[in-house]
Design a protein around this motif. Structure first.
Motif, PDB file in Angstrom:
ATOM      1  N   HIS A 204      24.829  14.253  20.210  1.00 16.56           N
ATOM      2  CA  HIS A 204      26.142  14.597  19.658  1.00 16.56           C
ATOM      3  C   HIS A 204      26.447  13.840  18.363  1.00 16.56           C
ATOM      4  N   LEU A 205      25.441  13.758  17.514  1.00 16.43           N
ATOM      5  CA  LEU A 205      25.588  13.210  16.172  1.00 16.43           C
ATOM      6  C   LEU A 205      26.557  14.069  15.361  1.00 16.43           C
ATOM      7  N   LEU A 206      27.413  13.442  14.565  1.00 18.04           N
ATOM      8  CA  LEU A 206      28.304  14.196  13.679  1.00 18.04           C
ATOM      9  C   LEU A 206      27.478  14.887  12.601  1.00 18.04           C
ATOM     10  N   VAL A 207      27.623  16.220  12.485  1.00 26.23           N
ATOM     11  CA  VAL A 207      26.849  16.955  11.483  1.00 26.23           C
ATOM     12  C   VAL A 207      27.727  17.576  10.393  1.00 26.23           C
ATOM     13  N   ARG A 208      29.008  17.715  10.670  1.00 25.83           N
ATOM     14  CA  ARG A 208      29.904  18.278   9.653  1.00 25.83           C
ATOM     15  C   ARG A 208      31.329  17.837   9.917  1.00 25.83           C
ATOM     16  N   LEU A 209      32.095  17.646   8.842  1.00 21.39           N
ATOM     17  CA  LEU A 209      33.526  17.407   8.944  1.00 21.39           C
ATOM     18  C   LEU A 209      34.214  18.125   7.795  1.00 21.39           C
ATOM     19  N   HIS A 210      35.304  18.813   8.106  1.00 23.97           N
ATOM     20  CA  HIS A 210      36.083  19.518   7.081  1.00 23.97           C
ATOM     21  C   HIS A 210      37.542  19.119   7.247  1.00 23.97           C
ATOM     22  N   GLN A 211      38.173  18.764   6.126  1.00 23.08           N
ATOM     23  CA  GLN A 211      39.564  18.346   6.183  1.00 23.08           C
ATOM     24  C   GLN A 211      40.366  18.976   5.058  1.00 23.08           C
ATOM     25  N   VAL A 212      41.581  19.400   5.405  1.00 22.75           N
ATOM     26  CA  VAL A 212      42.542  19.913   4.428  1.00 22.75           C
ATOM     27  C   VAL A 212      43.745  18.984   4.451  1.00 22.75           C
ATOM     28  N   GLU A 213      44.065  18.413   3.294  1.00 26.07           N
ATOM     29  CA  GLU A 213      45.201  17.506   3.199  1.00 26.07           C
ATOM     30  C   GLU A 213      46.507  18.291   3.115  1.00 26.07           C
ATOM     31  N   LYS A 214      47.603  17.576   3.275  1.00 28.06           N
ATOM     32  CA  LYS A 214      48.911  18.243   3.248  1.00 28.06           C
ATOM     33  C   LYS A 214      49.238  18.824   1.881  1.00 28.06           C
ATOM     34  N   ASP A 215      48.556  18.324   0.810  1.00 21.99           N
ATOM     35  CA  ASP A 215      48.769  18.883  -0.516  1.00 21.99           C
ATOM     36  C   ASP A 215      47.792  20.016  -0.825  1.00 21.99           C
ATOM     37  N   GLY A 216      46.988  20.410   0.176  1.00 20.13           N
ATOM     38  CA  GLY A 216      46.059  21.514   0.004  1.00 20.13           C
ATOM     39  C   GLY A 216      44.666  21.125  -0.433  1.00 20.13           C
ATOM     40  N   LYS A 217      44.449  19.867  -0.781  1.00 17.17           N
ATOM     41  CA  LYS A 217      43.120  19.420  -1.189  1.00 17.17           C
ATOM     42  C   LYS A 217      42.151  19.486  -0.009  1.00 17.17           C
ATOM     43  N   GLU A 218      40.922  19.917  -0.296  1.00 13.23           N
ATOM     44  CA  GLU A 218      39.926  20.080   0.756  1.00 13.23           C
ATOM     45  C   GLU A 218      38.741  19.145   0.542  1.00 13.23           C
ATOM     46  N   TYR A 219      38.233  18.593   1.671  1.00  9.74           N
ATOM     47  CA  TYR A 219      37.077  17.717   1.646  1.00  9.74           C
ATOM     48  C   TYR A 219      36.093  18.169   2.708  1.00  9.74           C
ATOM     49  N   GLN A 220      34.826  17.858   2.502  1.00 12.99           N
ATOM     50  CA  GLN A 220      33.814  18.189   3.508  1.00 12.99           C
ATOM     51  C   GLN A 220      32.624  17.237   3.396  1.00 12.99           C
ATOM     52  N   ILE A 221      32.091  16.827   4.534  1.00 10.29           N
ATOM     53  CA  ILE A 221      30.784  16.191   4.546  1.00 10.29           C
ATOM     54  C   ILE A 221      29.869  17.044   5.416  1.00 10.29           C
ATOM     55  N   MET A 222      28.602  17.161   4.993  1.00 12.46           N
ATOM     56  CA  MET A 222      27.625  18.009   5.676  1.00 12.46           C
ATOM     57  C   MET A 222      26.299  17.269   5.782  1.00 12.46           C
ATOM     58  N   LEU A 223      25.683  17.343   6.946  1.00 16.04           N
ATOM     59  CA  LEU A 223      24.427  16.636   7.182  1.00 16.04           C
ATOM     60  C   LEU A 223      23.326  17.112   6.238  1.00 16.04           C
ATOM     61  N   LYS A 224      22.628  16.151   5.622  1.00 18.35           N
ATOM     62  CA  LYS A 224      21.413  16.443   4.849  1.00 18.35           C
ATOM     63  C   LYS A 224      20.189  16.193   5.713  1.00 18.35           C
ATOM     64  N   ASP A 225      20.094  14.996   6.264  1.00 15.96           N
ATOM     65  CA  ASP A 225      18.987  14.642   7.151  1.00 15.96           C
ATOM     66  C   ASP A 225      19.397  13.451   7.998  1.00 15.96           C
ATOM     67  N   GLY A 226      18.639  13.200   9.040  1.00 21.57           N
ATOM     68  CA  GLY A 226      18.959  12.086   9.908  1.00 21.57           C
ATOM     69  C   GLY A 226      17.906  11.885  10.975  1.00 21.57           C
ATOM     70  N   SER A 227      18.109  10.857  11.777  1.00 15.04           N
ATOM     71  CA  SER A 227      17.225  10.584  12.905  1.00 15.04           C
ATOM     72  C   SER A 227      18.041   9.990  14.036  1.00 15.04           C
TER      73      SER A 227
END
Length: 238
Positions: A204-227
């Motif tokens: 259950h490794l974190l592979v993606r996170l998406h967030q929308v701020e209250k001002d509408g700004k959007e952020y995302q992290i996405m897995l490239k590689d891992g072990s």
């Protein structure tokens, strides 16, 4: 960016570890929709000695950087934070937080941007990094809703989550079967939205996170590689 890169939660009762901690490392791309460039992020868990572990997170983008590190121990299948350090530079004013968890005296001592912090330490409290494992293990245990307490600067806050169901995440490591989880907020208090995806076949490794701020700004992290436990993360190919 601060809210994209850091997620913090903690249980009211000490989290029993449904999944045995396993060392991992993961690299992510970090995208801020309002910027034309991507950043990078690294997250890792390593065993120190005995029952002690270290959880680290580093992220950088053109305009900012962030580091976060926790040490904790596993005691009778419970996760107990020991130290926490957070530092952010760029993107406005810098910020630094340090916490020491004194379980014998049942208090948290530290500082938040130079201001002394002293908070009563109750059973189940986590820091703004170790929450990640508590949530990760609760999802692995099959829980559908979770509620946590967290030491956030000089305050204790409550965070709620719920499982939305299974999903498939397309990453550079391949297609990853995941559990999709969202942060539950009172819509009358906050319009911020946070969704996380945890890899079902990779502890259950974190592979993606998406967030929308209250001002509408959007952020995302996405897995490239891992072990995980020394084994490279590999998803399915088309």
């Amino acid at each position: 960016m601060r809210h994209l890169l850091v997620f913090a939660f903690a249980l009211f009762s000490l989290p029993a570890l449904a999944v045995e901690p396993k060392p991992f490392s993961a690299s992510y791309t970090a995208d801020w929709k309002q910027l034309p460039v991507s950043g990078t992020a690294e997250r890792s868990l390593r065993h120190l000695d005995g029952d002690n572990w270290q959880l680290s997170f580093e992220a950088s983008m053109l305009v900012a950087s962030l580091t976060e590190q926790s040490t904790f121990r596993v005691e009778n299948t419970a996760l107990l934070p020991l130290t926490y350090h957070y530092e952010r530079s760029g993107l406005g004013k810098g910020k630094e937080i340090e916490h020491d968890f004194d379980w014998s005296e049942k208090q948290v001592i530290g500082n938040d941007r130079g201001t002394p912090v002293r908070i009563p330490l109750n059973r189940g409290m986590q820091d703004k990094s170790t929450y990640q494992l508590a949530l990760q293990y609760d999802v692995a245990a099959g829980k559908k809703s979770m509620s946590y307490q967290v030491i956030d600067g000089d305050e204790v806050e409550t965070y709620d989550f719920r499982v939305l169901g299974d999903d498939v995440v397309r990453t550079k490591a391949g297609l990853i079967d995941a559990v999709k989880v969202e942060r539950v907020r009172d819509p009358t208090q906050s319009s911020r939205k946070t969704v996380l995806w945890f890899a079902k076949d990779w502890n259950h490794l974190l592979v993606r996170l998406h967030q929308v701020e209250k001002d509408g700004k959007e952020y995302q992290i996405m897995l490239k590689d891992g072990s995980v436990d020394g084994k490279p993360v590999e998803g399915r190919r088309d």
